[in-house]
Enzyme design. Structure first.
Site, PDB file in Angstrom:
ATOM      1  N   HIS A 273       0.845  -1.203   0.000  1.00 18.58           N
ATOM      2  CA  HIS A 273       0.000   0.000   0.000  1.00 18.58           C
ATOM      3  C   HIS A 273       0.873   1.244   0.000  1.00 18.58           C
ATOM      4  O   HIS A 273       1.703   1.420   0.881  1.00 18.58           O
ATOM      5  CB  HIS A 273      -0.918   0.002   1.219  1.00 18.58           C
ATOM      6  CG  HIS A 273      -2.123  -0.881   1.057  1.00 18.58           C
ATOM      7  ND1 HIS A 273      -3.326  -0.629   1.642  1.00 18.58           N
ATOM      8  CD2 HIS A 273      -2.292  -2.013   0.330  1.00 18.58           C
ATOM      9  CE1 HIS A 273      -4.197  -1.564   1.296  1.00 18.58           C
ATOM     10  NE2 HIS A 273      -3.587  -2.428   0.514  1.00 18.58           N
TER      11      HIS A 273
ATOM     12  N   TYR B 286      -9.330   5.729   7.009  1.00 16.06           N
ATOM     13  CA  TYR B 286      -9.466   6.150   8.408  1.00 16.06           C
ATOM     14  C   TYR B 286     -10.497   7.273   8.414  1.00 16.06           C
ATOM     15  O   TYR B 286     -10.254   8.338   7.838  1.00 16.06           O
ATOM     16  CB  TYR B 286      -8.140   6.695   8.939  1.00 16.06           C
ATOM     17  CG  TYR B 286      -7.079   5.649   9.234  1.00 16.06           C
ATOM     18  CD1 TYR B 286      -6.299   5.094   8.221  1.00 16.06           C
ATOM     19  CD2 TYR B 286      -6.835   5.240  10.546  1.00 16.06           C
ATOM     20  CE1 TYR B 286      -5.320   4.151   8.499  1.00 16.06           C
ATOM     21  CE2 TYR B 286      -5.849   4.297  10.838  1.00 16.06           C
ATOM     22  CZ  TYR B 286      -5.100   3.761   9.816  1.00 16.06           C
ATOM     23  OH  TYR B 286      -4.126   2.833  10.097  1.00 16.06           O
TER      24      TYR B 286
ATOM     25  N   PRO C 160      -4.165   1.269  18.635  1.00 14.25           N
ATOM     26  CA  PRO C 160      -3.875   0.725  17.295  1.00 14.25           C
ATOM     27  C   PRO C 160      -4.056   1.692  16.121  1.00 14.25           C
ATOM     28  O   PRO C 160      -3.800   1.314  14.984  1.00 14.25           O
ATOM     29  CB  PRO C 160      -4.870  -0.443  17.174  1.00 14.25           C
ATOM     30  CG  PRO C 160      -5.956  -0.131  18.134  1.00 14.25           C
ATOM     31  CD  PRO C 160      -5.354   0.673  19.237  1.00 14.25           C
TER      32      PRO C 160
ATOM     33  N   LYS D 233       1.156   0.585  15.011  1.00 10.37           N
ATOM     34  CA  LYS D 233       2.575   0.511  15.394  1.00 10.37           C
ATOM     35  C   LYS D 233       2.952  -0.694  16.269  1.00 10.37           C
ATOM     36  O   LYS D 233       4.137  -0.989  16.416  1.00 10.37           O
ATOM     37  CB  LYS D 233       2.973   1.790  16.152  1.00 10.37           C
ATOM     38  CG  LYS D 233       3.057   3.014  15.284  1.00 10.37           C
ATOM     39  CD  LYS D 233       4.276   2.966  14.385  1.00 10.37           C
ATOM     40  CE  LYS D 233       4.139   3.865  13.178  1.00 10.37           C
ATOM     41  NZ  LYS D 233       4.302   3.218  11.901  1.00 10.37           N
TER      42      LYS D 233
ATOM     43  N   TYR E 270       3.957   6.880   9.642  1.00  8.78           N
ATOM     44  CA  TYR E 270       3.142   5.699   9.330  1.00  8.78           C
ATOM     45  C   TYR E 270       3.977   4.604   8.659  1.00  8.78           C
ATOM     46  O   TYR E 270       3.903   3.434   9.036  1.00  8.78           O
ATOM     47  CB  TYR E 270       1.954   6.097   8.440  1.00  8.78           C
ATOM     48  CG  TYR E 270       0.852   5.065   8.411  1.00  8.78           C
ATOM     49  CD1 TYR E 270      -0.275   5.187   9.211  1.00  8.78           C
ATOM     50  CD2 TYR E 270       0.940   3.948   7.575  1.00  8.78           C
ATOM     51  CE1 TYR E 270      -1.281   4.232   9.205  1.00  8.78           C
ATOM     52  CE2 TYR E 270      -0.053   2.989   7.558  1.00  8.78           C
ATOM     53  CZ  TYR E 270      -1.163   3.139   8.378  1.00  8.78           C
ATOM     54  OH  TYR E 270      -2.159   2.180   8.358  1.00  8.78           O
TER      55      TYR E 270
HETATM   56  C1  PHB Z   1      -5.655  -3.906  10.625  1.00  7.14           C
HETATM   57  O1  PHB Z   1      -5.714  -4.145   9.411  1.00  7.14           O
HETATM   58  O2  PHB Z   1      -5.918  -4.769  11.470  1.00  7.14           O
HETATM   59  C2  PHB Z   1      -5.295  -2.541  11.064  1.00  7.14           C
HETATM   60  C3  PHB Z   1      -4.950  -1.588  10.124  1.00  7.14           C
HETATM   61  C4  PHB Z   1      -4.607  -0.315  10.523  1.00  7.14           C
HETATM   62  C5  PHB Z   1      -4.618   0.004  11.867  1.00  7.14           C
HETATM   63  C6  PHB Z   1      -4.962  -0.933  12.811  1.00  7.14           C
HETATM   64  C7  PHB Z   1      -5.293  -2.212  12.421  1.00  7.14           C
HETATM   65  O3  PHB Z   1      -4.309   1.276  12.242  1.00  7.14           O
END
Ligand code: PHB
Ligand code: APR
Length: 387
Positions: free
Chosen positions: A73, A198, A286, A290, A378
């Site tokens: 990605h 997000y 989460p 990280k 990120y």
């Molecule tokens: C996930 O795909 O489980 C995931 C992705 C991004 C995050 C947290 C979890 O910030």
């Protein structure tokens, strides 16, 4: 009485990656894991590998399936007010992340360990650490038999609820609990987006992630102590559609769980011959993805320090271990707290705080400098930043 160079407590990402790196250096280790192999391989966790985490796994010879099945990605989408804005990691940093479930990383590492014949004990009961300041040993029960493992060094990789952290005296604990949790959902349906979304919404945060072309992962901000049983499939899909402002394809939900959100760090991450790594020493909410990456970064530092220790007796790396790791840990703590603060609905945050959140989001998507700040954190800061 058994003997090894490094006794590793816990077969999560931290313990398993450490075991692998030590094996490549010709250093002996024994991994003791409280749970069964099946349990460890099916515990659903996050799935975003930083650029350097993916590289490390590949260089350690456990990246073959990740390279074939992982999804590269080069950006994410931030969504607010129903409108999406792309943060282009590749353009801003020249780096990317790889979507590959932690369950898969763990399966690949266990397979490699078993193939090499290096010791890995599942269902080790009553694990206890002794004399970590002097001559360390670990006692445990396996197959109904009491055993003692003498080691030069112990790596405490046993996660947040393990026995290693309490064995470090005089810890300073830094902690923040957030007034909400995440409901995580795994669904057998093709993702309705190519990149992660997000989303900030008046009803709370939502995240659209994925595991494969036929498996989607979602998260919804919920009450800290929410009962997943209160979230019917219909309620979940309705809420996701509303918060993501997306025409979402739905499918069977195969997993559902609530995680409370917390930030947590202990200092120092070492005492005598005991070194803490991963969730045993720190937790991040989460939102910044990280957790796994920090665990891998810790054990990369530890493996290099142990290489010097065993090869030449040079202990400079081991002495600096905690300080080296904590520099990256605190950066990730800040980033995760910042992402969390920017994207969630806070129960008492109406008014002024919401205006600030909105302004921050507009700045991040509108300013290249601000977008670069998000992007470089990120995809992961390189070793030039910390260890
Ligand atoms: C996930 O795909 O489980 C995931 C992705 C991004 C995050 C947290 C979890 O910030
Ligand atoms: N004895 C032996 N093993 C133990 C003990 C014990 N007393 N207590 C816990 N364990 C094991 C757990 O069963 C688990 O398999 O230690 C392992 C710790 O693994 P994780 O919790 O996955 O922690 P870590 O390896 O540091 O990885 C951090 O995992 O928790 C996620 O989101 C987190 O992505 C992050 C990553």
């Amino acid at each position: 009485m058994e003997r090894t160079q490094v006794g590793i407590v816990g077969a999560g990402p931290a313990g398993l990656v450490l075991g692998r790196l030590l094996e490549l250096e010709g250093i002996e280790s024994v991994i003791l894991e409280a749970r069964s192999r099946d349990y460890v391989e099916h515990r659903i966790r996050a799935g975003v590998l930083e650029h350097d985490t993916a590289e490390l796994l590949a260089e350690a010879g456990v990246g073959e399936r990740m390279r074939a099945e992982g999804l590269v990605h080069e950006g994410i989408e931030l969504r607010y007010g129903g409108v999406g804005h792309r943060i282009d990691f590749d353009a801003l940093t020249g780096r990317h992340v790889v979507l590959y479930g932690q369950t898969e990383v763990v399966k690949d590492l266990i397979a490699a360990r078993l193939e090499s014949g290096a010791p890995l004990v599942f269902e080790a009961a009553d694990v206890a650490l002794h004399d970590v300041a002097g001559e360390p040993s670990i006692s445990y029960v396996a197959d109904g038999e009491e055993r003692v493992l003498r080691c030069d060094v112990i790596a405490g990789c046993d996660g947040f609820h393990g026995v290693s952290r309490p064995a470090v005296p005089d810890l300073t604990v830094w902690e923040r609990e957030y007034p909400f949790g995440w409901l995580g959902i795994l669904a057998e349906v093709a993702p309705s987006t190519e990149e992660l979304i997000y989303a900030r919404h008046e009803r709370g945060f939502a995240l659209h992630s994925m595991r494969s072309p036929v498996l989607s992962r979602f998260y919804l901000q919920c009450e800290r102590d929410a009962d997943p049983g209160d979230w019917t499939d219909e309620r979940i899909w309705d809420e996701l559609r509303t918060r993501l402002a997306l025409d979402l394809a739905s499918g069977p939900i195969v997993e559902k769980g609530v995680t409370p959100m917390r930030s947590f760090v202990v200092e120092p991450m070492q005492s005598g011959r005991l070194f803490l790594a991963g969730d045993a020493a720190h937790i991040v909410p989460p939102t910044g993805a990280k957790g796994l990456n920090l665990a891998v970064a810790d054990v990369r530092v530890l493996a290099a320090a142990l290489r010097d220790h065993f090869a030449t007796g040079d202990d400079a790396g081991l002495r600096a271990y905690s300080d080296t790791c904590l520099r990256r840990v605190w950066r990730a703590e800040h980033f995760s707290w910042w992402m969390t603060s920017m994207l969630h609905r806070f129960p008492d945050g109406a008014g002024f705080e919401e205006k600030l959140q909105r302004s921050q989001l507009e700045y991040v998507v509108g300013s290249e400098a601000a977008a670069t700040t998000l992007a470089e954190n990120y995809v992961g800061l390189g070793t030039a930043w910390a260890g």
